[in-house]
Design an enzyme around this catalytic site. Structure first.
Site, PDB file in Angstrom:
ATOM      1  N   ARG A   1      37.401  14.439  12.683  1.00 32.71           N
ATOM      2  CA  ARG A   1      36.838  13.313  13.428  1.00 32.71           C
ATOM      3  C   ARG A   1      35.786  13.830  14.405  1.00 32.71           C
ATOM      4  O   ARG A   1      35.841  14.972  14.846  1.00 32.71           O
ATOM      5  CB  ARG A   1      37.934  12.578  14.232  1.00 32.71           C
ATOM      6  CG  ARG A   1      38.928  11.835  13.354  1.00 32.71           C
ATOM      7  CD  ARG A   1      38.294  10.609  12.699  1.00 32.71           C
ATOM      8  NE  ARG A   1      39.235   9.886  11.858  1.00 32.71           N
ATOM      9  CZ  ARG A   1      39.485  10.169  10.582  1.00 32.71           C
ATOM     10  NH1 ARG A   1      38.868  11.180   9.982  1.00 32.71           N
ATOM     11  NH2 ARG A   1      40.352   9.464   9.881  1.00 32.71           N
TER      12      ARG A   1
ATOM     13  N   LYS B   1      34.009  -6.248  13.632  1.00 30.97           N
ATOM     14  CA  LYS B   1      32.825  -5.648  14.270  1.00 30.97           C
ATOM     15  C   LYS B   1      31.596  -5.823  13.383  1.00 30.97           C
ATOM     16  O   LYS B   1      30.503  -6.091  13.871  1.00 30.97           O
ATOM     17  CB  LYS B   1      33.090  -4.165  14.545  1.00 30.97           C
ATOM     18  CG  LYS B   1      34.213  -3.912  15.534  1.00 30.97           C
ATOM     19  CD  LYS B   1      33.791  -4.255  16.949  1.00 30.97           C
ATOM     20  CE  LYS B   1      34.884  -3.928  17.952  1.00 30.97           C
ATOM     21  NZ  LYS B   1      34.434  -4.030  19.337  1.00 30.97           N
TER      22      LYS B   1
ATOM     23  N   ILE C   1      37.026   2.547  27.849  1.00 31.90           N
ATOM     24  CA  ILE C   1      35.593   2.869  27.769  1.00 31.90           C
ATOM     25  C   ILE C   1      34.804   1.986  28.737  1.00 31.90           C
ATOM     26  O   ILE C   1      33.884   2.453  29.417  1.00 31.90           O
ATOM     27  CB  ILE C   1      35.084   2.701  26.316  1.00 31.90           C
ATOM     28  CG1 ILE C   1      35.866   3.647  25.384  1.00 31.90           C
ATOM     29  CG2 ILE C   1      33.590   2.990  26.227  1.00 31.90           C
ATOM     30  CD1 ILE C   1      35.602   3.437  23.899  1.00 31.90           C
TER      31      ILE C   1
ATOM     32  N   TYR D   1      40.001  -4.992  11.630  1.00 29.16           N
ATOM     33  CA  TYR D   1      39.333  -4.593  12.879  1.00 29.16           C
ATOM     34  C   TYR D   1      37.865  -4.233  12.618  1.00 29.16           C
ATOM     35  O   TYR D   1      36.952  -4.760  13.261  1.00 29.16           O
ATOM     36  CB  TYR D   1      40.082  -3.407  13.506  1.00 29.16           C
ATOM     37  CG  TYR D   1      39.281  -2.663  14.545  1.00 29.16           C
ATOM     38  CD1 TYR D   1      38.891  -3.282  15.729  1.00 29.16           C
ATOM     39  CD2 TYR D   1      38.873  -1.343  14.325  1.00 29.16           C
ATOM     40  CE1 TYR D   1      38.131  -2.600  16.674  1.00 29.16           C
ATOM     41  CE2 TYR D   1      38.121  -0.656  15.261  1.00 29.16           C
ATOM     42  CZ  TYR D   1      37.750  -1.293  16.434  1.00 29.16           C
ATOM     43  OH  TYR D   1      36.998  -0.617  17.361  1.00 29.16           O
TER      44      TYR D   1
HETATM   45  P1  NAD Z   1      40.700  -0.932  25.710  1.00 26.32           P
HETATM   46  O1  NAD Z   1      41.802  -1.699  25.086  1.00 26.32           O
HETATM   47  O2  NAD Z   1      41.041   0.121  26.694  1.00 26.32           O
HETATM   48  O3  NAD Z   1      39.646  -1.925  26.399  1.00 26.32           O
HETATM   49  C1  NAD Z   1      39.370  -3.216  25.906  1.00 26.32           C
HETATM   50  C2  NAD Z   1      39.294  -4.151  27.097  1.00 26.32           C
HETATM   51  O4  NAD Z   1      38.941  -5.457  26.645  1.00 26.32           O
HETATM   52  C3  NAD Z   1      40.630  -4.296  27.818  1.00 26.32           C
HETATM   53  O5  NAD Z   1      40.430  -4.142  29.211  1.00 26.32           O
HETATM   54  C4  NAD Z   1      41.106  -5.698  27.453  1.00 26.32           C
HETATM   55  O6  NAD Z   1      41.917  -6.249  28.461  1.00 26.32           O
HETATM   56  C5  NAD Z   1      39.794  -6.420  27.255  1.00 26.32           C
HETATM   57  N1  NAD Z   1      39.853  -7.569  26.350  1.00 26.32           N
HETATM   58  C6  NAD Z   1      40.303  -7.593  25.061  1.00 26.32           C
HETATM   59  N2  NAD Z   1      40.167  -8.828  24.541  1.00 26.32           N
HETATM   60  C7  NAD Z   1      39.614  -9.606  25.511  1.00 26.32           C
HETATM   61  C8  NAD Z   1      39.199 -10.962  25.579  1.00 26.32           C
HETATM   62  N3  NAD Z   1      39.342 -11.794  24.533  1.00 26.32           N
HETATM   63  N4  NAD Z   1      38.656 -11.418  26.721  1.00 26.32           N
HETATM   64  C9  NAD Z   1      38.485 -10.608  27.788  1.00 26.32           C
HETATM   65  N5  NAD Z   1      38.855  -9.303  27.793  1.00 26.32           N
HETATM   66  C10 NAD Z   1      39.419  -8.821  26.661  1.00 26.32           C
HETATM   67  O7  NAD Z   1      39.850  -0.321  24.492  1.00 26.32           O
HETATM   68  P2  NAD Z   1      38.729   0.829  24.489  1.00 26.32           P
HETATM   69  O8  NAD Z   1      39.277   1.989  23.757  1.00 26.32           O
HETATM   70  O9  NAD Z   1      38.175   1.004  25.856  1.00 26.32           O
HETATM   71  O10 NAD Z   1      37.633   0.147  23.554  1.00 26.32           O
HETATM   72  C11 NAD Z   1      36.559  -0.597  24.114  1.00 26.32           C
HETATM   73  C12 NAD Z   1      35.639  -1.065  23.011  1.00 26.32           C
HETATM   74  O11 NAD Z   1      35.170   0.054  22.257  1.00 26.32           O
HETATM   75  C13 NAD Z   1      36.312  -2.006  21.991  1.00 26.32           C
HETATM   76  O12 NAD Z   1      35.381  -3.006  21.639  1.00 26.32           O
HETATM   77  C14 NAD Z   1      36.591  -1.086  20.818  1.00 26.32           C
HETATM   78  O13 NAD Z   1      36.599  -1.805  19.614  1.00 26.32           O
HETATM   79  C15 NAD Z   1      35.410  -0.129  20.869  1.00 26.32           C
HETATM   80  N6  NAD Z   1      35.650   1.183  20.243  1.00 26.32           N
HETATM   81  C16 NAD Z   1      36.559   2.058  20.786  1.00 26.32           C
HETATM   82  C17 NAD Z   1      36.739   3.324  20.204  1.00 26.32           C
HETATM   83  C18 NAD Z   1      37.686   4.365  20.777  1.00 26.32           C
HETATM   84  O14 NAD Z   1      37.688   5.510  20.297  1.00 26.32           O
HETATM   85  N7  NAD Z   1      38.481   4.042  21.797  1.00 26.32           N
HETATM   86  C19 NAD Z   1      35.998   3.680  19.068  1.00 26.32           C
HETATM   87  C20 NAD Z   1      35.097   2.751  18.537  1.00 26.32           C
HETATM   88  C21 NAD Z   1      34.907   1.514  19.149  1.00 26.32           C
HETATM   89  N1  UFG Z   2      46.345  11.450  14.308  1.00 25.40           N
HETATM   90  C1  UFG Z   2      47.484  12.174  14.030  1.00 25.40           C
HETATM   91  N2  UFG Z   2      48.611  11.869  14.743  1.00 25.40           N
HETATM   92  C2  UFG Z   2      48.652  10.909  15.727  1.00 25.40           C
HETATM   93  C3  UFG Z   2      47.474  10.182  15.987  1.00 25.40           C
HETATM   94  C4  UFG Z   2      46.340  10.478  15.261  1.00 25.40           C
HETATM   95  O1  UFG Z   2      47.478  13.052  13.173  1.00 25.40           O
HETATM   96  O2  UFG Z   2      49.711  10.685  16.320  1.00 25.40           O
HETATM   97  C5  UFG Z   2      45.118  11.767  13.558  1.00 25.40           C
HETATM   98  C6  UFG Z   2      44.608  10.589  12.752  1.00 25.40           C
HETATM   99  O3  UFG Z   2      45.178  10.592  11.475  1.00 25.40           O
HETATM  100  C7  UFG Z   2      43.098  10.861  12.728  1.00 25.40           C
HETATM  101  C8  UFG Z   2      42.838  11.590  14.063  1.00 25.40           C
HETATM  102  O4  UFG Z   2      44.107  12.077  14.495  1.00 25.40           O
HETATM  103  O5  UFG Z   2      42.788  11.747  11.706  1.00 25.40           O
HETATM  104  C9  UFG Z   2      42.266  10.676  15.131  1.00 25.40           C
HETATM  105  O6  UFG Z   2      43.074   9.495  15.192  1.00 25.40           O
HETATM  106  P1  UFG Z   2      42.979   8.427  16.380  1.00 25.40           P
HETATM  107  O7  UFG Z   2      44.101   7.476  16.157  1.00 25.40           O
HETATM  108  O8  UFG Z   2      42.872   9.138  17.678  1.00 25.40           O
HETATM  109  O9  UFG Z   2      41.565   7.733  16.135  1.00 25.40           O
HETATM  110  P2  UFG Z   2      40.979   7.054  14.823  1.00 25.40           P
HETATM  111  O10 UFG Z   2      40.044   8.048  14.173  1.00 25.40           O
HETATM  112  O11 UFG Z   2      42.044   6.483  13.966  1.00 25.40           O
HETATM  113  O12 UFG Z   2      40.176   5.799  15.419  1.00 25.40           O
HETATM  114  C10 UFG Z   2      39.266   5.875  16.516  1.00 25.40           C
HETATM  115  C11 UFG Z   2      39.184   4.505  17.202  1.00 25.40           C
HETATM  116  C12 UFG Z   2      38.594   3.486  16.251  1.00 25.40           C
HETATM  117  C13 UFG Z   2      37.288   3.985  15.709  1.00 25.40           C
HETATM  118  C14 UFG Z   2      37.436   5.360  15.106  1.00 25.40           C
HETATM  119  C15 UFG Z   2      36.089   5.871  14.711  1.00 25.40           C
HETATM  120  O13 UFG Z   2      40.473   4.100  17.615  1.00 25.40           O
HETATM  121  O14 UFG Z   2      38.342   2.285  16.959  1.00 25.40           O
HETATM  122  O15 UFG Z   2      37.998   6.250  16.066  1.00 25.40           O
HETATM  123  O16 UFG Z   2      36.172   7.162  14.151  1.00 25.40           O
HETATM  124  F1  UFG Z   2      36.835   3.147  14.742  1.00 25.40           F
END
Ligand code: NAD
Ligand code: UFG
Length: 325
Positions: free
Chosen positions: A219, A145, A12, A141
């Site tokens: 979701r 946050k 992201i 986790y």
């Molecule tokens: P990601 O793992 O791709 O990116 C996280 C980045 O942070 C990485 O580049 C990692 O190297 C860096 N990082 C981690 N710890 C660090 C530290 N202590 N110092 C410096 N760099 C560090 O994850 P993402 O999916 O891009 O998520 C980004 C943010 O969004 C996170 O804070 C995550 O909690 C939040 N978030 C993601 C989702 C999702 O659906 N992916 C949903 C809700 C919230």
């Molecule tokens: N799922 C499957 N099979 C898989 C992976 C996921 O059925 O192999 C299902 C999960 O049970 C869930 C949905 O697909 O119902 C989405 O799962 P993801 O693992 O893609 O995402 P999550 O909803 O678990 O979590 C993501 C982020 C979190 C964030 C959350 C908010 O990783 O950081 O969305 O909704 F908090």
């Protein structure tokens, strides 16, 4: 504005950094590369390689970039792992945020946008979820946050830190030049698309007996471009009182619907297995994003699941080895 994006080498963060540049900001990335990729940082952006827990390194980066604001995405974020290894999560995410805030306040940098998550809500009483719904995170986790959100509220009051927390729901999709490459990949959409490319691990649908339209979890998937745009709006509206916004599209799709759309978009059969529920998965997580629409004028431009999948598929087809190709 000169903006330091922590976590800007991640999925992201690399999108947020690009969109901030498109909006005219000067961006540098601060990232330890623990889960991110050097190649995800655009060539015209400076990468400060460091950990947020290293306060003096953060201070140096803020100074060198003459940062006026920070977008803080750096975190580790696997819900399941956080249950098994809470120390790593509190240490990285909470200590990292406190250290970053120390560095910012030492230098008088008072503007912050923080990446929060729908995981702060835990099992919601009702959907769509409003921002004032109770926060009862189920996982360490989500707890990290929520703790940081609480710290920000106190620091706003005491030190004038101007802050906004964005609670993302399920980020998905790609920009033309920045996509998702987590290793290992746990998220549903990239797992399905990797399988469609013939290089993924087998996928199991977790649970078919939820009280939803087809028995699988609902979701709220949000296109990473829409998510990134919200950060630019948030940066322009920071206050010491602080604001929390949900970010989703408000509809929601079941796992079955995502699978069907992935088959349509890729033209591949994508065989999956059906298994039991995954621990800690609520039946439905859908956002009300009315607050950010009303206050900042944010509306999703890509609310359709096929649009989201098509952008992710396009990036993966052009980058078959992800960022390490
Ligand atoms: P990601 O793992 O791709 O990116 C996280 C980045 O942070 C990485 O580049 C990692 O190297 C860096 N990082 C981690 N710890 C660090 C530290 N202590 N110092 C410096 N760099 C560090 O994850 P993402 O999916 O891009 O998520 C980004 C943010 O969004 C996170 O804070 C995550 O909690 C939040 N978030 C993601 C989702 C999702 O659906 N992916 C949903 C809700 C919230
Ligand atoms: N799922 C499957 N099979 C898989 C992976 C996921 O059925 O192999 C299902 C999960 O049970 C869930 C949905 O697909 O119902 C989405 O799962 P993801 O693992 O893609 O995402 P999550 O909803 O678990 O979590 C993501 C982020 C979190 C964030 C959350 C908010 O990783 O950081 O969305 O909704 F908090």
């Amino acid at each position: 504005m000169n903006v330091l994006v922590t976590g800007g080498a991640g999925y992201i963060g690399s999108a947020v950094a690009r969109v901030l540049v498109q909006e005219g900001h000067s961006v540098a990335v601060y990232d330890s590369l623990v889960t991110g990729h050097r190649a995800a940082v655009a060539r015209d952006m400076r990468l400060f390689e460091g950990d947020t827990r290293d306060t003096s390194a953060v201070r140096a980066a803020l100074q060198e970039h003459r940062a006026e604001a920070v977008v803080h995405l750096a975190a580790i974020s696997q819900v399941g792992t956080s249950v098994l290894e809470p120390r790593a999560y509190f240490d990285n995410n909470v200590r990292g945020a406190l250290s970053l805030l120390d560095a910012m306040l030492d230098l008088g940098v008072r503007d912050l946008v923080f990446s929060s998550t729908a995981a702060v809500y835990g099992e919601p009483d009702r959907c769509p979820i409003l921002e004032d719904a109770p926060t009862r995170p189920v996982s360490p986790y989500g707890e990290t946050k929520r703790m940081i959100e609480q710290v920000l509220a106190r620091y706003g009051h005491a030190y004038g830190l101007r802050h906004t927390s964005l609670r993302y729901f399920n980020a998905a999709g790609a920009l033309p030049d920045a996509g998702e490459d987590h290793r290992p990949e746990t998220h549903l959409i990239p797992r399905l698309l990797l399988l469609a490319q013939g290089r993924g691990e087998p996928v199991t649908v977790f649970g078919t007996d939820y009280p939803t339209r087809d028995g699988t979890c609902v979701r709220d998937y949000i296109h990473v471009a829409d998510l990134a745009r919200a950060h630019t709006l948030a940066l322009g509206a920071l206050s010491a009182e602080g604001r929390v916004y949900n970010l989703g599209c408000g509809g929601g799709f079941t796992v079955g619907e995502v699978l069907a759309a992935a088959r349509t978009v890729t033209g591949q059969p994508i065989p999956v297995a059906y298994g039991p529920r995954r621990d800690g998965d609520p039946a439905e997580l859908v956002a009300s994003s009315e607050r950010i629409t009303a206050e900042l004028g944010w509306v999703p431009r890509h609310p359709g699941i096929e649009d989201i999948l098509a952008s992710a598929w396009d990036w993966m087809q052009r980058n078959p080895h992800g960022w390490q190709g």
